[in-house]
Design an enzyme around this catalytic site. Structure first.
Site, PDB file in Angstrom:
ATOM      1  N   ASP A  30       7.939 -14.174 -12.247  1.00 34.86           N
ATOM      2  CA  ASP A  30       8.850 -13.377 -11.412  1.00 34.86           C
ATOM      3  C   ASP A  30      10.232 -13.450 -12.043  1.00 34.86           C
ATOM      4  O   ASP A  30      10.614 -14.490 -12.600  1.00 34.86           O
ATOM      5  CB  ASP A  30       8.883 -13.932  -9.986  1.00 34.86           C
ATOM      6  CG  ASP A  30       9.350 -12.886  -8.987  1.00 34.86           C
ATOM      7  OD1 ASP A  30       8.513 -12.423  -8.197  1.00 34.86           O
ATOM      8  OD2 ASP A  30      10.562 -12.543  -9.005  1.00 34.86           O
ATOM      9  N   THR A  86       6.735  -1.751  -4.222  1.00 32.22           N
ATOM     10  CA  THR A  86       6.939  -0.299  -4.319  1.00 32.22           C
ATOM     11  C   THR A  86       7.612   0.160  -3.026  1.00 32.22           C
ATOM     12  O   THR A  86       6.967   0.774  -2.181  1.00 32.22           O
ATOM     13  CB  THR A  86       5.593   0.452  -4.503  1.00 32.22           C
ATOM     14  OG1 THR A  86       4.681   0.011  -3.489  1.00 32.22           O
ATOM     15  CG2 THR A  86       4.981   0.199  -5.847  1.00 32.22           C
ATOM     16  N   PHE A 152      -6.211  -5.811   0.176  1.00 31.85           N
ATOM     17  CA  PHE A 152      -6.363  -5.514   1.606  1.00 31.85           C
ATOM     18  C   PHE A 152      -6.022  -6.750   2.440  1.00 31.85           C
ATOM     19  O   PHE A 152      -6.644  -7.011   3.468  1.00 31.85           O
ATOM     20  CB  PHE A 152      -7.799  -5.027   1.885  1.00 31.85           C
ATOM     21  CG  PHE A 152      -8.177  -3.812   1.089  1.00 31.85           C
ATOM     22  CD1 PHE A 152      -7.766  -2.545   1.494  1.00 31.85           C
ATOM     23  CD2 PHE A 152      -8.899  -3.930  -0.089  1.00 31.85           C
ATOM     24  CE1 PHE A 152      -8.090  -1.415   0.748  1.00 31.85           C
ATOM     25  CE2 PHE A 152      -9.225  -2.806  -0.840  1.00 31.85           C
ATOM     26  CZ  PHE A 152      -8.822  -1.556  -0.421  1.00 31.85           C
ATOM     27  N   ARG A 154      -4.005  -9.119   4.956  1.00 30.60           N
ATOM     28  CA  ARG A 154      -3.058  -9.011   6.072  1.00 30.60           C
ATOM     29  C   ARG A 154      -2.085 -10.173   5.987  1.00 30.60           C
ATOM     30  O   ARG A 154      -2.504 -11.318   5.768  1.00 30.60           O
ATOM     31  CB  ARG A 154      -3.779  -9.113   7.423  1.00 30.60           C
ATOM     32  CG  ARG A 154      -4.602  -7.926   7.799  1.00 30.60           C
ATOM     33  CD  ARG A 154      -5.538  -8.314   8.926  1.00 30.60           C
ATOM     34  NE  ARG A 154      -6.362  -9.456   8.533  1.00 30.60           N
ATOM     35  CZ  ARG A 154      -7.022 -10.236   9.380  1.00 30.60           C
ATOM     36  NH1 ARG A 154      -6.969 -10.038  10.665  1.00 30.60           N
ATOM     37  NH2 ARG A 154      -7.755 -11.241   8.943  1.00 30.60           N
ATOM     38  N   ASN A 211      -5.219   2.140   4.940  1.00 29.76           N
ATOM     39  CA  ASN A 211      -4.040   1.796   5.746  1.00 29.76           C
ATOM     40  C   ASN A 211      -3.681   2.910   6.729  1.00 29.76           C
ATOM     41  O   ASN A 211      -3.325   2.653   7.875  1.00 29.76           O
ATOM     42  CB  ASN A 211      -2.844   1.471   4.852  1.00 29.76           C
ATOM     43  CG  ASN A 211      -2.802  -0.003   4.492  1.00 29.76           C
ATOM     44  OD1 ASN A 211      -3.705  -0.759   4.842  1.00 29.76           O
ATOM     45  ND2 ASN A 211      -1.762  -0.421   3.795  1.00 29.76           N
ATOM     46  N   PHE A 252      -8.266  -3.185  15.793  1.00 23.13           N
ATOM     47  CA  PHE A 252      -7.114  -2.273  15.686  1.00 23.13           C
ATOM     48  C   PHE A 252      -7.044  -1.259  16.820  1.00 23.13           C
ATOM     49  O   PHE A 252      -6.578  -0.144  16.652  1.00 23.13           O
ATOM     50  CB  PHE A 252      -7.084  -1.589  14.301  1.00 23.13           C
ATOM     51  CG  PHE A 252      -6.422  -2.485  13.297  1.00 23.13           C
ATOM     52  CD1 PHE A 252      -7.075  -3.612  12.818  1.00 23.13           C
ATOM     53  CD2 PHE A 252      -5.130  -2.255  12.880  1.00 23.13           C
ATOM     54  CE1 PHE A 252      -6.457  -4.479  11.939  1.00 23.13           C
ATOM     55  CE2 PHE A 252      -4.502  -3.118  11.990  1.00 23.13           C
ATOM     56  CZ  PHE A 252      -5.173  -4.221  11.525  1.00 23.13           C
ATOM     57  N   LEU A 253      -7.504  -1.689  18.000  1.00 25.16           N
ATOM     58  CA  LEU A 253      -7.353  -0.852  19.191  1.00 25.16           C
ATOM     59  C   LEU A 253      -6.526  -1.615  20.219  1.00 25.16           C
ATOM     60  O   LEU A 253      -6.748  -1.480  21.413  1.00 25.16           O
ATOM     61  CB  LEU A 253      -8.731  -0.491  19.768  1.00 25.16           C
ATOM     62  CG  LEU A 253      -9.539   0.558  19.000  1.00 25.16           C
ATOM     63  CD1 LEU A 253     -10.870   0.818  19.677  1.00 25.16           C
ATOM     64  CD2 LEU A 253      -8.757   1.875  18.861  1.00 25.16           C
ATOM     65  N   CYS A 263       3.743  -2.502   5.149  1.00 24.51           N
ATOM     66  CA  CYS A 263       2.687  -1.636   4.595  1.00 24.51           C
ATOM     67  C   CYS A 263       2.458  -0.351   5.380  1.00 24.51           C
ATOM     68  O   CYS A 263       2.623   0.739   4.825  1.00 24.51           O
ATOM     69  CB  CYS A 263       1.386  -2.420   4.509  1.00 24.51           C
ATOM     70  SG  CYS A 263       1.588  -3.954   3.603  1.00 24.51           S
ATOM     71  N   LYS A 266       5.352   2.262   5.413  1.00 19.07           N
ATOM     72  CA  LYS A 266       5.620   2.775   4.054  1.00 19.07           C
ATOM     73  C   LYS A 266       4.436   3.611   3.547  1.00 19.07           C
ATOM     74  O   LYS A 266       4.624   4.696   3.002  1.00 19.07           O
ATOM     75  CB  LYS A 266       5.870   1.574   3.133  1.00 19.07           C
ATOM     76  CG  LYS A 266       6.008   1.878   1.671  1.00 19.07           C
ATOM     77  CD  LYS A 266       6.434   0.653   0.896  1.00 19.07           C
ATOM     78  CE  LYS A 266       5.353  -0.389   0.752  1.00 19.07           C
ATOM     79  NZ  LYS A 266       4.293  -0.079  -0.221  1.00 19.07           N
TER      80      LYS A 266
HETATM   81  C1  UGA Z   1      -1.977  -4.210   6.593  1.00 17.03           C
HETATM   82  C2  UGA Z   1      -3.507  -4.072   6.496  1.00 17.03           C
HETATM   83  O1  UGA Z   1      -4.118  -4.559   7.691  1.00 17.03           O
HETATM   84  C3  UGA Z   1      -4.055  -4.837   5.290  1.00 17.03           C
HETATM   85  O2  UGA Z   1      -5.446  -4.613   5.165  1.00 17.03           O
HETATM   86  C4  UGA Z   1      -3.324  -4.331   4.028  1.00 17.03           C
HETATM   87  O3  UGA Z   1      -3.725  -5.039   2.884  1.00 17.03           O
HETATM   88  C5  UGA Z   1      -1.825  -4.524   4.202  1.00 17.03           C
HETATM   89  O4  UGA Z   1      -1.396  -3.790   5.351  1.00 17.03           O
HETATM   90  C6  UGA Z   1      -1.158  -4.010   2.944  1.00 17.03           C
HETATM   91  O5  UGA Z   1      -1.198  -2.812   2.697  1.00 17.03           O
HETATM   92  O6  UGA Z   1      -0.690  -4.824   2.148  1.00 17.03           O
HETATM   93  P1  UGA Z   1      -0.314  -6.102   7.535  1.00 17.03           P
HETATM   94  O7  UGA Z   1       0.791  -5.106   7.319  1.00 17.03           O
HETATM   95  O8  UGA Z   1      -0.121  -7.494   7.068  1.00 17.03           O
HETATM   96  O9  UGA Z   1      -1.685  -5.588   6.836  1.00 17.03           O
HETATM   97  O10 UGA Z   1      -0.534  -6.167   9.100  1.00 17.03           O
HETATM   98  P2  UGA Z   1      -1.640  -5.741  10.174  1.00 17.03           P
HETATM   99  O11 UGA Z   1      -2.306  -6.936  10.711  1.00 17.03           O
HETATM  100  O12 UGA Z   1      -2.506  -4.676   9.647  1.00 17.03           O
HETATM  101  O13 UGA Z   1      -0.690  -5.142  11.318  1.00 17.03           O
HETATM  102  C7  UGA Z   1       0.160  -4.017  11.073  1.00 17.03           C
HETATM  103  C8  UGA Z   1       0.906  -3.630  12.317  1.00 17.03           C
HETATM  104  O14 UGA Z   1       0.023  -3.017  13.266  1.00 17.03           O
HETATM  105  C9  UGA Z   1       1.549  -4.797  13.048  1.00 17.03           C
HETATM  106  O15 UGA Z   1       2.829  -4.417  13.474  1.00 17.03           O
HETATM  107  C10 UGA Z   1       0.643  -5.040  14.227  1.00 17.03           C
HETATM  108  O16 UGA Z   1       1.303  -5.610  15.335  1.00 17.03           O
HETATM  109  C11 UGA Z   1       0.169  -3.643  14.534  1.00 17.03           C
HETATM  110  N1  UGA Z   1      -1.143  -3.600  15.225  1.00 17.03           N
HETATM  111  C12 UGA Z   1      -2.284  -3.959  14.582  1.00 17.03           C
HETATM  112  C13 UGA Z   1      -1.196  -3.151  16.551  1.00 17.03           C
HETATM  113  O17 UGA Z   1      -0.172  -2.812  17.154  1.00 17.03           O
HETATM  114  N2  UGA Z   1      -2.410  -3.098  17.168  1.00 17.03           N
HETATM  115  C14 UGA Z   1      -3.563  -3.464  16.556  1.00 17.03           C
HETATM  116  O18 UGA Z   1      -4.652  -3.374  17.188  1.00 17.03           O
HETATM  117  C15 UGA Z   1      -3.505  -3.906  15.237  1.00 17.03           C
END
Ligand code: UGA
Length: 432
Positions: A30, A86, A152, A154, A211, A252-253, A263, A266
């Site tokens: 880095d 990015t 992928f 989280r 995503n 995710f519901l 992520c 963006k």
């Molecule tokens: C997300 C994807 O889940 C990963 O698979 C992916 O690799 C990552 O983006 C990325 O592109 O690098 P992340 O951003 O860490 O991961 O977070 P998530 O757990 O997916 O949550 C995203 C947002 O959705 C959070 O604000 C969360 O609170 C919200 N969310 C998620 C809800 O409001 N309801 C849900 O049922 C699920």
């Protein structure tokens, strides 16, 4: 297998530390000297469960090392992962300047066959473009292959996700590169992880489509939640009833204050932008973004419905990070909610188990507290914004006694509405 990981952010560091655990020799590079100094002490520059232990262990075992020297990393390795950021440009397109700069630097040090693996989320077509950039730099001095290997992971569960992924996606153009990638992920193949082998463009698209689909699920259930409130239905039961249909799935519901993080916001914007560039309106994804923005505004209206005019009142906020188990404040729903309340004249007290340092760079005039009870003390309402585990078992009698008014706005539906009302709270959740 010797691997160089360029970019020691979330993706690079987790991938590097986990691949070292598989027995590979990893050098994480880095340009940020302070970050590398922190890592060399065996410390993680950000909070991610399990990561620091993995870094410490693999540094001791000798499989993981850190450097600011790209040349050293490239010369020592056969496979070079690019995992730099990015960020979004103002028009929603991803800024590829870091990727390009790093690729040019890497290419300038290449003296023998290398495999360049793009881990950063990049628009469809970037792989091909990068290939051209490398060809331009190496001028035939050596051969190379380009691979797209989207991640992928989280945040907050990244280490767990790495070791137990639903799939590994490899976009490549020839057998030699595919075989090398299979060797890298052999430990996952042995536990029967599906490996999806495809073209570079398809791999790039799989990442955006995944995503955007997950973000759409969140916006969809948030829209249903809003309607549930008006018709007297309970969105939790609706989500369960829907999710048990295997074609829909239960994940995710979960309704809430909208999606945030580095992520979904963006990548959805980027997908709309990529569509426009190809004269293909991404109407569903555009709606997903709009519904998400509106959901955040609705949360402020919800608080006002419970508190009345917020001017001069103190609102206590539990949770600031965009989701639990991270200190990441990027695009957190807490930001528009807190700033919106402040614009209407509210005073804000807040607590987050990990994100308060990061939050101090975002907010003005927030009083940071030592814990949830200090937040409740003297507040006119308590608003649960991020569902950290430690907010799931609050001593509610104590909270009620500390609040000026027994108002509890539960934006993550952690508590049971009936129980809260029986306890004497003026309570509201989302969609119940
Ligand atoms: C997300 C994807 O889940 C990963 O698979 C992916 O690799 C990552 O983006 C990325 O592109 O690098 P992340 O951003 O860490 O991961 O977070 P998530 O757990 O997916 O949550 C995203 C947002 O959705 C959070 O604000 C969360 O609170 C919200 N969310 C998620 C809800 O409001 N309801 C849900 O049922 C699920």
């Amino acid at each position: 297998m010797k691997i160089c990981m360029i970019g020691s952010g979330y993706v690079g560091l987790v991938t590097g530390a986990c691949l070292a655990e598989f027995g590979m020799e990893i050098i994480c590079v880095d340009s940020d000297k302070a970050k590398i100094a922190t890592l060399e002490k065996g410390e993680s520059p950000f909070y991610e469960p399990g990561l620091e232990d993995l870094i410490e262990k693999n540094m001791k075992d000798g499989g993981l090392s850190f450097s600011t020297d790209t040349k050293k990393g490239v010369r020592a390795s056969t496979v070079i992962f690019i995992a730099v950021g990015t960020p979004a440009n103002s028009d929603g397109s991803p800024d590829l300047s870091h990727v390009e700069a790093v690729v040019r630097e890497v290419a300038s040090y290449m003296n023998e066959y290398k495999i360049i693996v793009l881990k950063s989320t990049v628009p469809v077509g970037t792989g091909k473009w990068i290939k051209g950039v490398i060809e331009e730099e190496v001028k035939g001095a050596c051969t190379f292959d380009l691979v797209s290997n989207p991640e992928f992971l989280r945040e907050g569960a990244a280490v767990e996700d790495f070791f137990r992924p639903d799939r590994v996606v490899i976009g490549a153009e020839n057998e030699k590169a595919i075989e090398a990638m299979k060797e890298i992920y052999n430990a996952l193949y042995l536990i029967e992880t599906p490996i999806v082998i495809t073209t570079i463009e398809t791999a790039e698209m799989i990442k955006y489509a995944s995503n955007a689909f997950l973000a759409t699920k969140v916006s969809f259930i948030n829209e249903i939640a809003n309607l549930c409130e008006l018709v007297g239905a309970d969105v939790h039961d609706v989500a369960r009833g829907m999710g048990l249909d295997g074609r829909i799935g239960r994940k995710f519901l979960h309704p809430g204050p909208g999606f945030g993080g580095s992520c979904f916001p963006k990548d959805t914007k980027a997908l709309v932008h990529i569509g426009r560039e190809h004269n293909c309106e991404m109407e569903i994804v555009q709606s997903t973004i709009r519904v998400n923005e509106r959901q955040r505004e609705r949360m402020i209206e919800k608080i006002e419905q419970m508190v009345g005019d917020v001017r001069g009142k103190t609102i206590g906020i539990l949770g600031l990070a965009f989701k639990p188990n991270t200190d990441d404040m990027r695009e957190a729903s807490s930001i528009p909610i807190i700033q919106g309340l402040q614009a209407k004249g509210a005073r804000i007290k807040a607590y987050d188990p990990e994100a308060m340092e990061a939050a101090k760079k975002v907010f003005k005039d927030v009083v940071y507290c030592k814990g949830p009870y200090e937040v409740a003390e003297g507040s006119h309402a308590l608003v649960l914004v991020t569902e950290w585990n430690q907010f799931r078992l609050l001593n509610l009698e104590r909270i009620k006694g500390l609040l000026l008014e027994p108002v509890f706005v539960d934006l993550r539906n952690v508590y049971e509405p009936l129980h809260m009302r029986e306890m004497g709270f003026r309570y509201c959740g989302v969609g119940r």
